[in-house]
Design a protein around this motif. Structure first.
Motif, PDB file in Angstrom:
ATOM      1  N   PRO A 164      23.705  32.266  51.788  1.00 32.39           N
ATOM      2  CA  PRO A 164      23.279  31.941  53.213  1.00 32.39           C
ATOM      3  C   PRO A 164      24.291  32.454  54.141  1.00 32.39           C
ATOM      4  O   PRO A 164      23.924  32.618  55.181  1.00 32.39           O
ATOM      5  CB  PRO A 164      23.359  30.510  53.141  1.00 32.39           C
ATOM      6  N   GLU A 165      25.421  32.317  53.981  1.00 31.82           N
ATOM      7  CA  GLU A 165      26.539  32.930  54.516  1.00 31.82           C
ATOM      8  C   GLU A 165      27.588  34.061  53.717  1.00 31.82           C
ATOM      9  O   GLU A 165      27.952  33.347  52.842  1.00 31.82           O
ATOM     10  CB  GLU A 165      27.505  31.890  55.428  1.00 31.82           C
ATOM     11  N   ARG A 166      27.942  35.038  54.272  1.00 34.32           N
ATOM     12  CA  ARG A 166      29.101  35.663  53.349  1.00 34.32           C
ATOM     13  C   ARG A 166      30.299  35.338  53.548  1.00 34.32           C
ATOM     14  O   ARG A 166      30.692  34.959  54.697  1.00 34.32           O
ATOM     15  CB  ARG A 166      29.067  37.082  53.714  1.00 34.32           C
ATOM     16  N   ALA A 208      31.898  44.418  39.330  1.00 32.67           N
ATOM     17  CA  ALA A 208      32.192  44.060  40.684  1.00 32.67           C
ATOM     18  C   ALA A 208      31.013  44.415  41.438  1.00 32.67           C
ATOM     19  O   ALA A 208      30.853  43.689  42.593  1.00 32.67           O
ATOM     20  CB  ALA A 208      33.434  45.374  41.193  1.00 32.67           C
ATOM     21  N   ARG A 209      30.375  45.743  41.338  1.00 33.93           N
ATOM     22  CA  ARG A 209      29.182  45.880  42.429  1.00 33.93           C
ATOM     23  C   ARG A 209      28.072  44.622  42.157  1.00 33.93           C
ATOM     24  O   ARG A 209      27.453  44.484  43.058  1.00 33.93           O
ATOM     25  CB  ARG A 209      28.671  47.126  42.037  1.00 33.93           C
ATOM     26  N   THR A 221      26.593  35.900  38.634  1.00 40.11           N
ATOM     27  CA  THR A 221      26.272  37.087  39.580  1.00 40.11           C
ATOM     28  C   THR A 221      25.960  38.374  38.723  1.00 40.11           C
ATOM     29  O   THR A 221      25.436  39.302  38.989  1.00 40.11           O
ATOM     30  CB  THR A 221      27.612  37.518  40.345  1.00 40.11           C
ATOM     31  N   GLY A 222      26.409  38.248  37.449  1.00 41.41           N
ATOM     32  CA  GLY A 222      26.013  39.398  36.391  1.00 41.41           C
ATOM     33  C   GLY A 222      27.100  39.333  35.135  1.00 41.41           C
ATOM     34  O   GLY A 222      27.898  38.502  35.341  1.00 41.41           O
ATOM     35  N   ALA A 281      25.293  40.317  44.851  1.00 41.20           N
ATOM     36  CA  ALA A 281      24.671  38.924  44.910  1.00 41.20           C
ATOM     37  C   ALA A 281      24.973  38.202  46.290  1.00 41.20           C
ATOM     38  O   ALA A 281      24.322  37.285  46.402  1.00 41.20           O
ATOM     39  CB  ALA A 281      25.822  38.068  44.002  1.00 41.20           C
ATOM     40  N   LEU A 282      25.744  38.934  47.110  1.00 42.85           N
ATOM     41  CA  LEU A 282      25.741  38.439  48.534  1.00 42.85           C
ATOM     42  C   LEU A 282      24.658  38.511  49.282  1.00 42.85           C
ATOM     43  O   LEU A 282      24.499  37.897  50.393  1.00 42.85           O
ATOM     44  CB  LEU A 282      27.009  39.181  49.176  1.00 42.85           C
TER      45      LEU A 282
END
Length: 378
Positions: free
Chosen positions: A296-298, A285-286, A205-206, A291-292
């Motif tokens: 495909p689904e949160r 955090a951001r 994600t980072g 990344a969401l």
């Protein structure tokens, strides 16, 4: 299939030390015991061998020297010295672990040896984790599987993240259905997303803890922001944060992986210690929230593990951003600190059996493949 004992070893980009974990697995299922509330009991014993400051200094120098690597076999500068140290430190960690738990080499089927990442550039088909698997096997008298990223990289994958197949096995053992997420916050943060149909997508994600740790080392001479207390006293620089989040990595569709050197804590150099810590913590955090956009689904439920799970300010931010139930790995019988070490034990057993460890939806490799290099004691 018979469950057998495997030991996993992990030394992350935070450079804190060697994590050791034992699990029982057949390479597919993981042996677990459920408590009365249906959560899992701890999978097995764990151990730790911390690095001294001079040892971390060596690893930082080796990581810097690795920037000149052209071929996967290159070992410029202090890399040979660091590789010998990494091998020795991991051997010491396993030997102490076996002694502490009344185990012998004959009790262990295989050791999964991740090594120490010094460079990760999959676009150039290079990802180097220093550590000599054959030397470790010879010293321990136990088969060792190492170099777990190479086959995937050579086949055109990202070589990371490697842990999603273990995350899925744990989720199945716990009875967690999708949409469900596992967030591991080490030096780099990665997420495994399981959808309602059981499909898995995973990617970095980072930044995780690395920028925060480096900031605290430079400003305070500390290895981390203990509990996120420094960040909690500061205010994020919204303009810098917005600029950081415009990096092309965040817009790129997964599968994708991150070299920790793509970002530097020095970008916050004009800020106070507290505001810099707050900005870098908010960045981690951001980036998870951003990344969401690729999910495909949160997820409606997350399990958070890794060193970042101990950062209270980071967890506060994630709770405010993700709009989902967030569970700490330790509270449900998973191990926040040792989840990756457990994963490499699991991956080593899968490698022994020729089972796939990377997949198109996790690393971008063309087809599911196994990996790892097996060294048997001589």
């Amino acid at each position: 299939m018979t469950m057998k004992r495997a030991i996993g070893l992990m030394s992350g980009t935070s450079l804190d030390g060697v994590d050791v974990a034992l699990i029982e697995t057949d390479g597919e299922a993981v042996h677990v015991v459920k408590s009365r509330n249906n959560f899992l009991e701890p999978l097995g014993p764990t151990g730790y061998r911390g690095y001294e400051e001079e040892e971390r200094t060596l690893l930082r120098a080796a990581t810097k020297d690795a920037e000149s690597v052209v071929l996967p076999t290159d070992r410029p500068g202090r890399l040979p010295e660091a590789e010998a140290f990494v091998t020795r430190a991991h051997a010491e960690a396993v030997e102490r672990f076996l002694a502490d738990n009344g185990l012998t080499p004959a009790d262990i089927e295989v050791v999964g040896f991740h090594g120490q990442t010094v460079i990760h550039r999959p676009q150039h088909r290079i990802s180097i984790q220093i550590g000599d698997g054959q030397a470790l096997a010879d010293r321990l008298g136990i088969p060792v599987v190492s170099d777990l990223r190479r086959a995937d990289i050579e086949a055109g994958g990202q070589g990371a993240p490697l842990v999603p197949i273990f995350h899925k096995a744990l989720a199945e053992a716990a009875g967690f259905a999708g949409p469900f997420g596992i967030l591991n916050i080490g030096g780099v943060a990665n997420a495994t997303l399981i959808d309602s149909g059981g499909g898995v997508v995973a990617f970095d994600t980072g930044p995780g803890n690395s920028l925060i740790d480096e900031w605290m080392q430079e400003r305070e001479g500390k290895n981390l922001d203990d509990g996120g207390r420094t960040a909690a006293r500061g205010r994020p620089d919204d303009q810098l944060l917005a600029w950081l989040l415009q990096h092309p990595f965040f817009a790129r569709k997964p599968p994708k992986s991150l070299d920790r050197n793509w970002f530097s804590h020095k970008l916050a150099g004009q800020l106070s210690t507290e505001d810099g810590a707050a900005t870098l913590t908010a960045f981690t955090a951001r980036a998870v929230l951003l990344a969401l956009d690729h999910a495909p689904e949160r997820p409606t439920r997350w399990v958070v593990a890794g060193g970042g799970a101990k950062n209270g300010e980071l967890m506060r931010l994630l709770n405010s951003l993700l709009d989902a139930e967030i569970l700490m790995a330790d509270t449900i019988g998973w191990s926040s600190a040792f989840l990756e070490a457990q994963a490499f034990a699991y991956l080593a057993m899968r490698s022994l059996k020729g089972l796939p460890i990377t997949f198109p939806s996790t690393t971008g490799v063309g087809e599911a493949i196994s990996g790892g290099v097996l060294a048997r004691p001589r």
